[in-house]
Design an enzyme around this catalytic site. Structure first.
Site, PDB file in Angstrom:
ATOM      1  N   ASP A 113      -8.119 -43.896 -44.633  1.00 43.10           N
ATOM      2  CA  ASP A 113      -7.268 -43.516 -45.766  1.00 43.10           C
ATOM      3  C   ASP A 113      -6.232 -44.602 -46.067  1.00 43.10           C
ATOM      4  OD1 ASP A 113      -8.062 -41.203 -46.978  1.00 43.10           O
ATOM      5  OD2 ASP A 113      -7.017 -39.865 -45.588  1.00 43.10           O
ATOM      6  N   LYS A 156     -16.063 -34.128 -48.615  1.00 41.23           N
ATOM      7  CA  LYS A 156     -16.113 -35.451 -47.970  1.00 41.23           C
ATOM      8  C   LYS A 156     -17.271 -35.507 -46.981  1.00 41.23           C
ATOM      9  CE  LYS A 156     -11.177 -36.161 -48.656  1.00 41.23           C
ATOM     10  NZ  LYS A 156      -9.810 -36.096 -48.144  1.00 41.23           N
ATOM     11  N   GLN A 162      -6.795 -34.697 -42.600  1.00 41.92           N
ATOM     12  CA  GLN A 162      -6.597 -34.101 -43.928  1.00 41.92           C
ATOM     13  C   GLN A 162      -5.150 -33.628 -44.073  1.00 41.92           C
ATOM     14  OE1 GLN A 162      -8.941 -33.949 -46.488  1.00 41.92           O
ATOM     15  NE2 GLN A 162      -7.246 -33.191 -47.739  1.00 41.92           N
TER      16      GLN A 162
END
Ligand code: NAD
Length: 286
Positions: A117, A50, A94
């Site tokens: 997200d 990422k 994460q």
């Protein structure tokens, strides 16, 4: 029929180019903060990928690594601090985090306009209500793939297998917003094969290798395989690819289908988040 293979790598590359061009035009560069807790090797690889995708398109990345034993309060402090930091457009925690940390509670600390997200209750609610917000990356990537194929969703029978918060549910809202007739299947669905066979667009997001067989797919369906399963034969999706490709009009491979889209959409969301915050600041000043 032999299906057209939908090339997720190529679509993702186009999205990344689009983001790069947009970032180049921006006076204030977007910044993505990534938080990694613990030493799960797969999570390290995901975060590294990422961050390098960010670097490629000119998005700044701000990385924080915390020990697996970090107290929840320390993680909470970090998220709150990043939430207030104007140089941070997006915050990505994460997952998974170690068991002593309540991941839902930590995600709720992310300001909705930095929630790249799309996992906060606020963004999930906005999506269900058909309002603008940040949408979870994998479902957003699926929509981008369907659009890249010019799939006409209006009135189409869309069947989703899997009802997770991360994939199935947001996808249902996105497809509804595009006027598809949406059916959601899950582990308790009575006749999965019959429901799937009605689909013009069939999306599998379960995590079971070859769950979707050719008998379950109607002629000419567009099949999107979100599943990622590690088997003795390597990485496979939820769809029995070779057999289904004989019946479908178009199909995504695994790997190389939905997978590359997830990071590409994270970049899109980071830029979108940056715009949301600029607008907010503009409104505050004006
Ligand atoms: P999850 O485990 O949270 O949800 C799985 C869903 O499948 C559940 O809703 C369950 O009801 C349903 N299900 C389970 N068994 C079933 C059965 N026999 N028949 C019908 N439905 C059944 O999983 P998730 O997070 O949504 O992920 C699903 C898959 O997608 C996994 O393989 C995951 O690795 C993959 N994934 C890929 C990406 C990507 O970037 N390509 C991103 C996220 C998830």
């Amino acid at each position: 029929m032999s299906a057209k293979i939908i090339d997720g790598k190529a679509v993702a590359a186009r999205v990344r180019e689009r983001v790069k061009a947009e970032v180049a035009e921006m006076d204030t560069k977007p910044g993505l903060a990534t938080i990694l807790v613990g030493d799960d090797p797969a999570s390290h690889v995901y975060v590294r990928n990422k961050r390098s995708a960010c670097a490629e398109v000119g998005i700044e990345s701000i990385h924080h690594e915390l020990d697996a034993s970090v107290p929840e309060s320390e993680l909470a402090d970090l998220i709150n601090q990043l939430g207030q930091d104007d140089s941070v457009s997006g915050i990505l925690l994460q997952l998974p985090v170690p068991g002593h940390i309540d991941s839902d509670a930590m995600i709720e600390l992310i300001p909705p306009d930095k929630d790249v997200d799309g996992l906060t209750t606020m963004n999930a609610g906005r999506l269900v209500q058909g309002r603008a917000g940040l949408v979870s990356c994998t479902p957003a990537g699926v929509m981008e793939l369907l659009d890249s194929e010019g799939v006409d969703l209006r009135g189409a029978e869309a069947v989703i297998v899997g009802r997770s918060q991360l994939v199935g549910r947001p996808l249902a809202s996105l497809l509804l917003a595009r006027d598809a007739t949406v059916t959601m299947c899950h582990s308790r669905t009575k006749d999965l094969a019959e429901v799937c066979s009605r689909a013009d667009v069939l999306i599998a997001a379960v995590g079971r290798a070859k769950l979707v067989t050719a008998e379950m797919v109607g002629d000419g369906a567009v099949v999107i395989d979100v599943g990622i399963n590690r088997t003795d034969d390597g990485l496979v999706g939820d769809v029995d690819f070779d057999a289904v490709a004989e019946k479908a009009a178009a199909i995504t491979p695994v790997p190389g289908g939905v997978g590359p889209m997830t990071i590409a959409m994270l970049l899109v969301n980071t830029v979108k988040a940056s715009h949301l915050q600029q607008d907010d600041r503009g409104a505050a000043v004006g």
